[in-house]
Structure formats: C-alpha cells, structure tokens
Design a protein around this motif. Structure first.
Motif, short mmCIF file in Angstrom:
data_model
loop_
_atom_site.label_atom_id
_atom_site.label_comp_id
_atom_site.label_asym_id
_atom_site.label_seq_id
_atom_site.Cartn_x
_atom_site.Cartn_y
_atom_site.Cartn_z
N ARG A 160 30.64 -10.21 29.35
CA ARG A 160 30.02 -10.94 28.24
C ARG A 160 30.59 -10.51 26.89
N ILE A 161 30.88 -9.22 26.74
CA ILE A 161 31.49 -8.79 25.48
C ILE A 161 32.88 -9.38 25.33
N ALA A 162 33.62 -9.48 26.44
CA ALA A 162 34.95 -10.12 26.38
C ALA A 162 34.83 -11.58 25.98
N LEU A 163 33.83 -12.27 26.51
CA LEU A 163 33.62 -13.67 26.14
C LEU A 163 33.26 -13.79 24.67
N LEU A 164 32.37 -12.93 24.17
CA LEU A 164 32.00 -12.95 22.76
C LEU A 164 33.20 -12.63 21.86
N THR A 165 34.01 -11.67 22.28
CA THR A 165 35.19 -11.31 21.50
C THR A 165 36.13 -12.49 21.36
N ARG A 166 36.34 -13.22 22.44
CA ARG A 166 37.23 -14.36 22.37
C ARG A 166 36.61 -15.49 21.54
N LEU A 167 35.31 -15.69 21.65
CA LEU A 167 34.63 -16.70 20.83
C LEU A 167 34.73 -16.34 19.35
N PRO B 157 24.61 -20.82 15.15
CA PRO B 157 23.33 -21.07 15.81
C PRO B 157 23.35 -20.80 17.31
N ARG B 158 24.54 -20.96 17.95
CA ARG B 158 24.63 -20.71 19.40
C ARG B 158 24.69 -19.21 19.70
N ILE B 159 25.21 -18.45 18.73
CA ILE B 159 25.36 -17.01 18.95
C ILE B 159 24.13 -16.24 18.48
N LEU B 160 23.42 -16.79 17.52
CA LEU B 160 22.28 -16.09 16.92
C LEU B 160 21.28 -15.56 17.94
N PRO B 161 20.94 -16.30 19.00
CA PRO B 161 19.97 -15.76 19.97
C PRO B 161 20.40 -14.46 20.63
N TYR B 162 21.70 -14.21 20.66
CA TYR B 162 22.19 -13.01 21.33
C TYR B 162 21.89 -11.74 20.53
N LEU B 163 21.47 -11.87 19.29
CA LEU B 163 21.04 -10.69 18.55
C LEU B 163 19.82 -10.05 19.21
N GLY B 164 19.07 -10.84 19.97
CA GLY B 164 17.92 -10.32 20.70
C GLY B 164 18.20 -10.21 22.19
N ASP B 165 19.46 -10.03 22.56
CA ASP B 165 19.84 -9.96 23.97
C ASP B 165 19.21 -8.75 24.65
N PHE B 166 19.18 -8.79 25.98
CA PHE B 166 18.63 -7.66 26.73
C PHE B 166 19.56 -6.47 26.76
N ASP B 167 20.83 -6.67 26.40
CA ASP B 167 21.81 -5.57 26.40
C ASP B 167 22.13 -5.19 24.96
N PRO B 168 21.85 -3.95 24.54
CA PRO B 168 22.11 -3.55 23.15
C PRO B 168 23.56 -3.72 22.73
N ALA C 231 27.16 -9.51 19.00
CA ALA C 231 26.73 -10.77 18.41
C ALA C 231 26.40 -10.60 16.93
N ALA C 232 25.77 -9.48 16.58
CA ALA C 232 25.42 -9.23 15.18
C ALA C 232 26.67 -9.12 14.33
N VAL C 233 27.69 -8.45 14.84
CA VAL C 233 28.95 -8.33 14.10
C VAL C 233 29.57 -9.71 13.89
N MET C 234 29.54 -10.55 14.92
CA MET C 234 30.11 -11.90 14.81
C MET C 234 29.41 -12.71 13.73
N VAL C 235 28.09 -12.77 13.84
CA VAL C 235 27.32 -13.61 12.91
C VAL C 235 27.45 -13.07 11.48
N THR D 206 28.93 -15.34 8.41
CA THR D 206 28.02 -15.77 7.34
C THR D 206 28.17 -14.94 6.07
N GLY D 207 28.75 -13.74 6.19
CA GLY D 207 28.84 -12.87 5.04
C GLY D 207 27.53 -12.16 4.74
N GLN D 208 26.54 -12.35 5.59
CA GLN D 208 25.25 -11.70 5.43
C GLN D 208 25.03 -10.74 6.61
N MET D 209 24.67 -9.51 6.30
CA MET D 209 24.48 -8.51 7.34
C MET D 209 23.30 -8.88 8.23
#
Length: 683
Positions: free
Chosen positions: A474-481, A491-502, A508-512, A516-519
């Motif tokens: 999943r991290i490899a998939l996020l990295t490529r996305l 909006p599709r990635i935002l839910p992953y900030l609350g993922d079950f895996d830290p 996902a937090a780094v991506m968003v 967005t330019g917002q931490m």
C-alpha cells in the motif's frame, strides 16, 4: 519512612490482592497486555513503572523487560536505580532493558536531540563496570554497552575500554567471557568503520581466539574479522578447530592471508572439509581469491553429494564464462536428471544465462523449464540476463504471482515504457509482492491517467482487506500515486489519514500536505489486538512445535515461552488454526537462514495482523528460530531457522525457539520444501 510510604502506595495502586498468588497472576497478565499495546496510555506506563518494585521477582523482571521493549528513552529514570538492586537477576534485566530503551535514540542525528536521558543511560551502565562481579550480570552489561546507539567517537572509544574492563572482570567464567566477547563484536559491527579497534583490543581478542570456549572464540574472531584485524596467526589455527562453525568463520577470513602455496593448501583442505557449511564458505572464498582460476574447484563441487554445496557451486560458475568445461557442465546441468529435485536445473539455467548468454539463448529457447512454478520463476530470472523480452512477457502472464513478479522485475531491468500495460494488469492481483513490484515498475509512466485509475483501484481494494501485512504494497501504491497524481486526488487520499496502519496514514498525510500546502496530521485508527492471555502462555510451557514435511521428515522446536510469550502464543494460535499446513520454505540462503510461513511463498504475504517484537539478549545461534519482519513490530507469521550463528541478527529479530531434534532434517531442507503439518506436543 519514605520507602515504607512508597511501598504502601504501590500496594494500594495494585489492589488489595496484590501479594496473593491470584493477584500476582492477574498483575502479570496486565503487564503482558500493556506490553502488547506498547503502553499506549498513561495508565499502562504507570502500571509498568509501579510493577518494577513488586515483591515477587517474576513480576518485577517481566515489568523491567516490558518497559525496555517500549524503546522509549524517557523510561531510563525508572530503570537506572535497578542497576544497583540486591538481586543479580534484576540488575542484569535492568541493564538489558536500558539498552533496549536507548534504541529509541537511533533516529536522533545529534546529541542535542537526545536530551539528558542519553548521557544518563551511558553513565549509569558505565558506572557499573568497575563494581559488578556477578558473571551473568557482567555478560548483560557487556551486551548492553556493546549495542548502545553511540553518536561520537569519544563515546565509542569509552565503550571499548569498558568492554575490555568487563573482559578482565570475567576472569575464568565462560558465561562472562562469552558476554564480553559478544559485546565487543556487537560494538565493532555497529561502529568499527567509524572508530577502528585499537591494538590493545586486537591483542586481547586474538588471545581469546586461542581459548577453549568455542562461542567465545567465534565472537572474538568475528570482531577481528569485522575490524579487518584478523591475521594469519589468528586464522590459520582456527582452520583446524574441531568446531565446524569456527572453521567456517575462519575460512571466511582467508582473504586476509597472503597468496602462496600455504594459502592454496589451506584452501584446498577447506574445499574438501567434512562439513558442508565449511565447503560452501570455501567455494565463496575460492572465487573471491582466484576468480576464473577457481573454475576447476567449482566444477568439482558441482557434483557434490550434498545439495547445498552443489547449488552454491552452480551459482558461482557464473565466474567461469570463458571456461569451456564449466560452460559445458552448466549446459548439461540444465537438463534435469530423472528423479532429482528441480533445484540443480533451475540454478544451472540462471548461471548459464549469465555466463554464456549467446549459447544459452540457443539452448534455453527450445528447453522449457521443469514443471512447477519455482522452475518458471528461475527461468524468468534467466530470461532477464538473456534480455529475452518474449519470454518475460510470457512469464508475466503466468498464473503464479511469484513468476509474474520475477518477469516484471526483468522487464523493468530491460528499460523502456512499452510494458506499462503489463504492469497495470498486475495491479489487479491480490498478491502483495506483485502489487509492490507493479507499482514500482510504473514509475515515470507516460500514461499517467490510466495508471492513476488502476493504482487507486488497487489501493482501495487492498485497503478493504484490512490486513496489516499489506503495508509495503500500500505504501508503494501511495508513493506512485504521489508521483503520478495531482491535488485533484486529495479527496480520495484524505480518508487514509485515519487508516488502520500508522505508516500508511503518515504517507497519506505527507501526500495531502504536499499537494495542498497545508500541514495535515495522520490520525490512525488502529485495528484491535486480540490479546494474549497469561493462561495461553503458561499452557505452552514444556511444549514444543512438531514439524512434519510432506516427505515425512520431522523435526521438533522447543519454545521460549518465558522470553517471547506474545510471539510463542500467537504462533501457537496459527498452529492450532492449521495456518502453516501446506506452506513452503521459500527462502534458502546457504550458511544463513531458511525462511517460510507465507501463503504466497514470498517476503510480503503473511498472516494479516502484525506481531510485536520481543527482543532480548538471546543470540540467533545456529538452530534457533526467529520471526521475519520488515521493520519494528511487523512480524506476520513468517519464521526463519538460523543455519549458522547469526550475531548480526541479534537485537533486531525475536528469537522464539530452538530445534531440539531432527537437525539433520533441517540441514537437508531446500527452497520449496513443503510443510505437511505443524503440531503442539509435550516436550
């Protein structure tokens, strides 16, 4: 008065039954649960710290160990006073726990980030060196001082001096001598390139190699080899040791012997040593020392009666591309012998492709691999060296994910963007290793839109499985996305900030945040842990795992349920659910490990929930078993068997058992060996 008040408060906090057998059992379970949760709450931490002083030493020892395994340097203040405890067991456990807690500093790149806890830990352990005389505590102090994450050269030099002092304190006690030697080896492994051992330490270690205790000799030799300080006076006598592991280690250092007739004679002796592990090591050294001149020795070993020696020789024959006899041998070895295993043919196919690609193209094109997916996987690797695109595309459509992954890795090696549709098709797989390979292969794709659609679909599908072992994929998939996508995906990635895996939530937090330019902060919602109860652990005392292979061969593993209770209990659950039945040993590294326990027969597919690491002082000695991980607390049911002493794995992987019968069976196992059943039996 103050001590009395502290004791009263402790008993009050732990409850009125705290000194009864029932209360003690309840407290031990609470400590186990707190450790399993990694003390997520303040209440867990208070429980562990208060239990350090419990009158029952079994409780105190368990709490000390649990506190250290949190790897939080801030707990040092609670542990340091225990270094002066009247109980030698408490002192030893406190030293080990302090060293484990200090591992939390490994991510800190400057002394300023380490605060006051770091110097306090170093000073406390160092202060015990001149006053500690109990052998097993001396050993624990040495191991602890040897593995601290030192920052400066001065700290490393001081640690080396302390370890030599502990070696002096060891006197003639074998346990203390082993611990001191192992501590020095551990220190050199971690810091030897930054701060080499001085001549005094080298002389002390050289003297130790002449002793009678084989484990101590191996640790001393290991330290000298790591420090590039093992000369002929040390190595040559050990080549004649009665212990095969000592001989193997000495052979590995033969590259430091001057060329000449004497070295050649010694190496020739090692090549025909009665121990297969020594012969394997000698073959590797032969190639390093002599290059193409090693070909006759390799050809001789390629018909060795022991399969692991034969396969090692076939692999090393790639160095003999210009030797007609060696190429002929590989050509003949590609043809399987009726009734033999698939291994020799598969290994020879890859070596022939590397050593003589033009000849191999003519021969292998008309000679398909043997039946069985492992042979096809090796054939895909051979096709990579042959740059055979058609063969790789054929294997990329195989029904077995491991074959497809090998083919995709080969296509990536060949370069070009003509295979992106193959990589995208692989994203529909359920196999995590294949998904990781496909996501990696899509880096730089021109058809970004199509790739993003498939990557997102794969990520969402795998996430719905809610399996922690899917982390790497999943991290490899996020990295490529992240590379191929745009802020519109937010909006599709935002839910992953609350993922079950830290780790996934943080990615996902780094991506968003970047888009967005917002931490944005990760806020993972962890999966619930099915807790291990103390009754489970106690029921496994005096038990063993009985392994039966599909060949009927058997071996037994004694369980370290006291040292690794969470690990043993969770493995026992898998055994009861028949998880291991039918699985293979998919990784076979001669003179290192055998690994298995993956439903996908690869590194990335295992049981869904992660297991907790239970790191301790027990070494990865030959015959012990560990849990394979990909980072802290990421065990997924895959286990490995140490084929030789592997001190480089110490303090990184949980040791949970040891082979106590059937070692000859274990040594004969090779890649692809299949388990019929694993059972829990009385010892």
């Amino acid at each position: 008065m103050r001590a009395l008040l502290t004791g009263w408060l402790l008993l009050f906090a732990l409850g009125p039954r705290s000194l009864t057998a029932q209360g003690t059992a309840l407290l031990r379970e609470r400590i186990l649960l707190a450790e399993d949760r990694r003390a997520q709450s303040g209440a867990d931490l208070i429980l562990l710290e208060k239990s350090l002083h419990y009158p029952d030493s079994t409780v105190a020892l368990q709490a000390i160990r649990a506190l250290g395994r949190l790897e939080r340097p801030a707990v040092a203040g609670a542990l340091i006073p225990l270094l002066g405890h009247s109980s030698s067991r408490i002192r030893a456990q406190a030293a080990e726990a302090l060293a484990q807690a200090a591992q939390g500093f490994r991510r800190d790149s400057s002394p300023a980030h380490r605060g006051n806890d770091w110097p306090a830990i170093v000073a406390a352990l160092t202060a015990r060196v001149p006053v500690e005389h109990e052998p097993h505590v001396v050993a624990s102090l040495a191991l602890s001082l040897g593995r601290l994450p030192y920052f400066s050269a001065e700290e490393i030099q001081s640690a080396a001096a302390s370890l030599l002092a502990l070696l002096d304190a060891a006197a003639d006690d074998p346990e203390a001598i082993r611990g001191a030697a192992r501590g020095i080896e551990t220190l050199v492994r971690a810091t030897g390139r930054r701060v080499p051992l001085d001549s005094v330490a080298a002389r002390r270690l050289a003297a130790l190699t002449a002793g009678l205790d084989e484990p101590a000799r191996r640790h001393a030799l290991g330290a000298l080899l790591l420090g590039q300080l093992a000369g002929p006076a040390v190595i040559v006598p050990l080549l004649h040791s009665p212990d095969e592991q000592t001989r193997r280690l000495a052979v590995s250092g033969m590259t430091r012997l001057s060329s000449g007739a004497e070295r050649d004679r010694l190496l020739e002796g090692a090549l025909v040593d009665r121990s297969p592990m020594v012969r394997v090591e000698a073959l590797r050294v032969e190639v390093r020392l002599n290059g193409a001149a090693a070909c006759p020795a390799l050809r001789g070993a390629a018909v060795d009666s022991v399969l692991v020696v034969m396969l090692t020789a076939l692999d090393l024959l790639t160095a003999c591309s210009g030797d007609t006899a060696s190429v002929r041998l590989l050509t003949e070895a590609v043809v399987p012998i009726p009734g033999s295993s698939w291994h020799a043919s598969a290994h020879a196919r890859v070596s022939l492709a590397r050593a003589a690609p033009l000849l191999a193209r003519r021969i292998l094109t008309d000679r398909p691999p043997e039946a069985g997916w492992e042979s096809r996987m090796y054939a895909a690797r051979a096709a990579t060296f042959l740059r055979d695109t058609l063969a790789l595309l054929h294997f990329a459509a195989d029904s077995v994910p491991n074959v497809r992954e090998a083919a995709i890795a080969g296509l990536v090696t060949l370069g070009g963007r003509g295979f992106d549709s193959v990589y995208r098709a692989a994203l529909r797989s359920r196999d995590y290793q294949l998904l990781l390979g496909a996501a990696t292969a899509l880096g730089g794709t021109a058809d970004r839109a199509a790739a993003v659609v498939d990557l997102l679909a794969s990520l969402e599908r795998v996430t719905r499985e809610r399996r922690e072992t899917s982390r790497d994929a999943r991290i490899a998939l996020l990295t490529r996305l992240h590379e191929l996508g745009s802020p519109a995906l937010g909006p599709r990635i935002l839910p992953y900030l609350g993922d079950f895996d830290p780790a996934v939530a943080e990615s996902a937090a780094v991506m968003v945040s970047g888009w967005t330019g917002q931490m944005r902060q990760a806020a993972p919602l962890l999966l619930p842990i099915v807790p291990v109860r103390m009754a489970e652990v106690m029921a496994l005392r005096g038990k063993k795992f009985h392994f039966t292979m599909t060949t009927g061969a058997e071996f037994d593993v004694a369980l370290y349920s006291d040292e690794a209770p969470l690990t043993v209990a969770r493995l026992a659950r898998l055994v009861r659910h028949r998880y291991f039945d039918g699985l293979t040993l998919h990784r076979d590294v001669p003179n290192f490990v055998l690994q298995g326990g993956s439903p996908g027969a690869n590194e990335y597919t295992g049981d869904g929930p992660f297991m907790r690491d239970e790191l301790g002082p027990r070494s990865h000695a030959r015959g012990t078993l560990g849990v394979s991980t990909r980072g802290r607390d990421t065990g997924d049911g895959q286990l490995f068997i140490n084929l030789v002493d592997n001190p480089r794995l110490d303090f990184e992987y949980t040791v949970w058992g040891r082979v106590v019968s059937g070692w000859d069976v274990v040594e004969a196992l090779r890649e692809g060996a299949r388990l019929r059943r694993v059972e829990i039996r009385p010892r």
